[in-house]
Design a protein around this motif. Sequence first.
Motif, PDB file in Angstrom:
ATOM      1  N   ALA A  70       8.150  -4.563   5.103  1.00  0.00           N
ATOM      2  CA  ALA A  70       9.326  -5.069   4.452  1.00  0.00           C
ATOM      3  C   ALA A  70      10.270  -4.012   4.342  1.00  0.00           C
ATOM      4  CB  ALA A  70       8.929  -5.862   3.187  1.00  0.00           C
ATOM      5  N   GLU A  71      11.541  -4.456   4.438  1.00  0.00           N
ATOM      6  CA  GLU A  71      12.682  -3.476   4.431  1.00  0.00           C
ATOM      7  C   GLU A  71      13.744  -4.156   3.506  1.00  0.00           C
ATOM      8  OE1 GLU A  71      16.382  -1.999   7.165  1.00  0.00           O
ATOM      9  OE2 GLU A  71      14.170  -1.140   7.622  1.00  0.00           O
TER      10      GLU A  71
ATOM     11  N   ASP B 265      20.006   3.811  -0.186  1.00  0.00           N
ATOM     12  CA  ASP B 265      19.494   2.398  -1.086  1.00  0.00           C
ATOM     13  C   ASP B 265      18.725   1.492  -0.132  1.00  0.00           C
ATOM     14  OD1 ASP B 265      19.456   1.190  -3.441  1.00  0.00           O
ATOM     15  OD2 ASP B 265      21.425   0.253  -3.474  1.00  0.00           O
ATOM     16  N   ILE B 266      17.976   2.168   0.481  1.00  0.00           N
ATOM     17  CA  ILE B 266      17.002   1.360   1.428  1.00  0.00           C
ATOM     18  C   ILE B 266      15.631   1.497   1.048  1.00  0.00           C
ATOM     19  CG2 ILE B 266      15.865   0.964   3.587  1.00  0.00           C
ATOM     20  CD1 ILE B 266      18.730   1.542   4.623  1.00  0.00           C
ATOM     21  N   ALA B 267      14.924   0.428   0.630  1.00  0.00           N
ATOM     22  CA  ALA B 267      13.426   0.604   0.358  1.00  0.00           C
ATOM     23  C   ALA B 267      12.579  -0.113   1.569  1.00  0.00           C
ATOM     24  CB  ALA B 267      13.017  -0.014  -0.990  1.00  0.00           C
ATOM     25  N   LEU B 268      11.652   0.782   1.758  1.00  0.00           N
ATOM     26  CA  LEU B 268      10.624   0.310   2.912  1.00  0.00           C
ATOM     27  C   LEU B 268       9.227   0.324   2.205  1.00  0.00           C
ATOM     28  CD1 LEU B 268       9.973  -0.066   5.963  1.00  0.00           C
ATOM     29  CD2 LEU B 268       9.642   2.239   6.148  1.00  0.00           C
ATOM     30  N   MET B 269       8.470  -0.977   2.638  1.00  0.00           N
ATOM     31  CA  MET B 269       7.020  -1.093   2.032  1.00  0.00           C
ATOM     32  C   MET B 269       6.205  -1.561   3.202  1.00  0.00           C
ATOM     33  SD  MET B 269       9.551  -2.265  -0.110  1.00  0.00           S
ATOM     34  CE  MET B 269      10.004  -3.825   0.260  1.00  0.00           C
TER      35      MET B 269
ATOM     36  N   LYS C  46       0.735  -1.287  -0.109  1.00  0.00           N
ATOM     37  CA  LYS C  46      -0.159   0.078   0.080  1.00  0.00           C
ATOM     38  C   LYS C  46       0.947   1.322  -0.032  1.00  0.00           C
ATOM     39  CE  LYS C  46      -4.119  -1.943   2.244  1.00  0.00           C
ATOM     40  NZ  LYS C  46      -5.085  -1.823   3.516  1.00  0.00           N
ATOM     41  N   HIS C  47       2.166   1.257   0.518  1.00  0.00           N
ATOM     42  CA  HIS C  47       2.964   2.265   0.818  1.00  0.00           C
ATOM     43  C   HIS C  47       4.196   1.812   0.525  1.00  0.00           C
ATOM     44  CE1 HIS C  47      -0.495   4.296   2.697  1.00  0.00           C
ATOM     45  NE2 HIS C  47      -0.420   3.273   3.587  1.00  0.00           N
ATOM     46  N   PHE C  48       5.155   2.781  -0.343  1.00  0.00           N
ATOM     47  CA  PHE C  48       6.432   2.430  -0.698  1.00  0.00           C
ATOM     48  C   PHE C  48       7.273   3.688  -0.576  1.00  0.00           C
ATOM     49  CE2 PHE C  48       9.770   2.783  -3.845  1.00  0.00           C
ATOM     50  CZ  PHE C  48      10.598   1.461  -3.763  1.00  0.00           C
ATOM     51  N   ALA C  49       8.513   3.634   0.088  1.00  0.00           N
ATOM     52  CA  ALA C  49       9.409   4.608   0.324  1.00  0.00           C
ATOM     53  C   ALA C  49      10.926   4.176  -0.029  1.00  0.00           C
ATOM     54  CB  ALA C  49       9.267   5.304   1.663  1.00  0.00           C
TER      55      ALA C  49
END
Length: 290
Positions: A257-258, A235-239, A226-229
């Motif tokens: 999730a990271e 170089d880190i993605a957080l969902m 639902k959300h993504f950053a």
Amino acid sequence: MTEARRARHNGNWLPAVALLLPLAFAQPALAQDIVEDPAAAVPAAPTGGGMDFGDDTQPFELGADQGIEWRSKEKTYTARGNAVARQGNSSIAADTLVFYTSGEEGSFDRIVATGNVKVTSGSSVGYGDTGEYDATQKLLLLTGSNLKIVSDNDTVTARDRIEYWTDRNAITAIGNAMVVRQDTRINGDTATLYFADDPEGNSKLSQIQADGKVKVLNNGQTIYSKHFAYNPDTDIALMTGNVRIIDGGNEYTGQRAEIDNKRKISRILGGGERVHTFIKPKSSSSNTAQ
């Protein structure tokens, strides 16, 4: 009139504009559209004080193939035919540009661009059918078909509109938004790119955020949430929110999730709910004797 006519602000616009307007008056087709009162004094043109996406310490330049007209009652300047306004490292180009002035300080409060709109700010270029800049909200709005913003490393597209909030250094794409960054494609109902100045004063991307029905394609992985950053520096993605990651034949689900691409570490958490992982077994056919 076939040649482009151009006016420059170098502390005093009046002489340049006073020369431009009589040329426009000479056009019979435009004569009734230029001013309500032909005898009215031509005021100084806007200095560009409201053009916050540019550097207002720099000269403001306005050019158009078919001339520039001043309407005294409406307090508007209209540039027609390949119209281009420039200031610093920013510009707006369109078939027609209309500037709504405050009438007091010589600055403008609003710009409306129509037809083949192209907006340049630094290394970013935006495209749309229409554009509108509101100096009070410090908002540049692009609408129409084939909405797009292209920068050095990213391409942003949207179905409904693209908003550029100059005081927040943020670009928001609304409606089937998509961000393409090298081998990564980020889709969402909305997507926002945030920028910050580096030590040298150059604007650089600091974060990408997507919301709604998010789908990310990244290095063979497909990610839903639902959300993504994403932070390009770390170089880190957080969902978050109904996260589902498909990696080959493997699948991981949870609420958070990271993915740390630099350290090659991935985590998935339940957020109070059970985490589920499905790992596809290796095929045993290769071990079967022929």
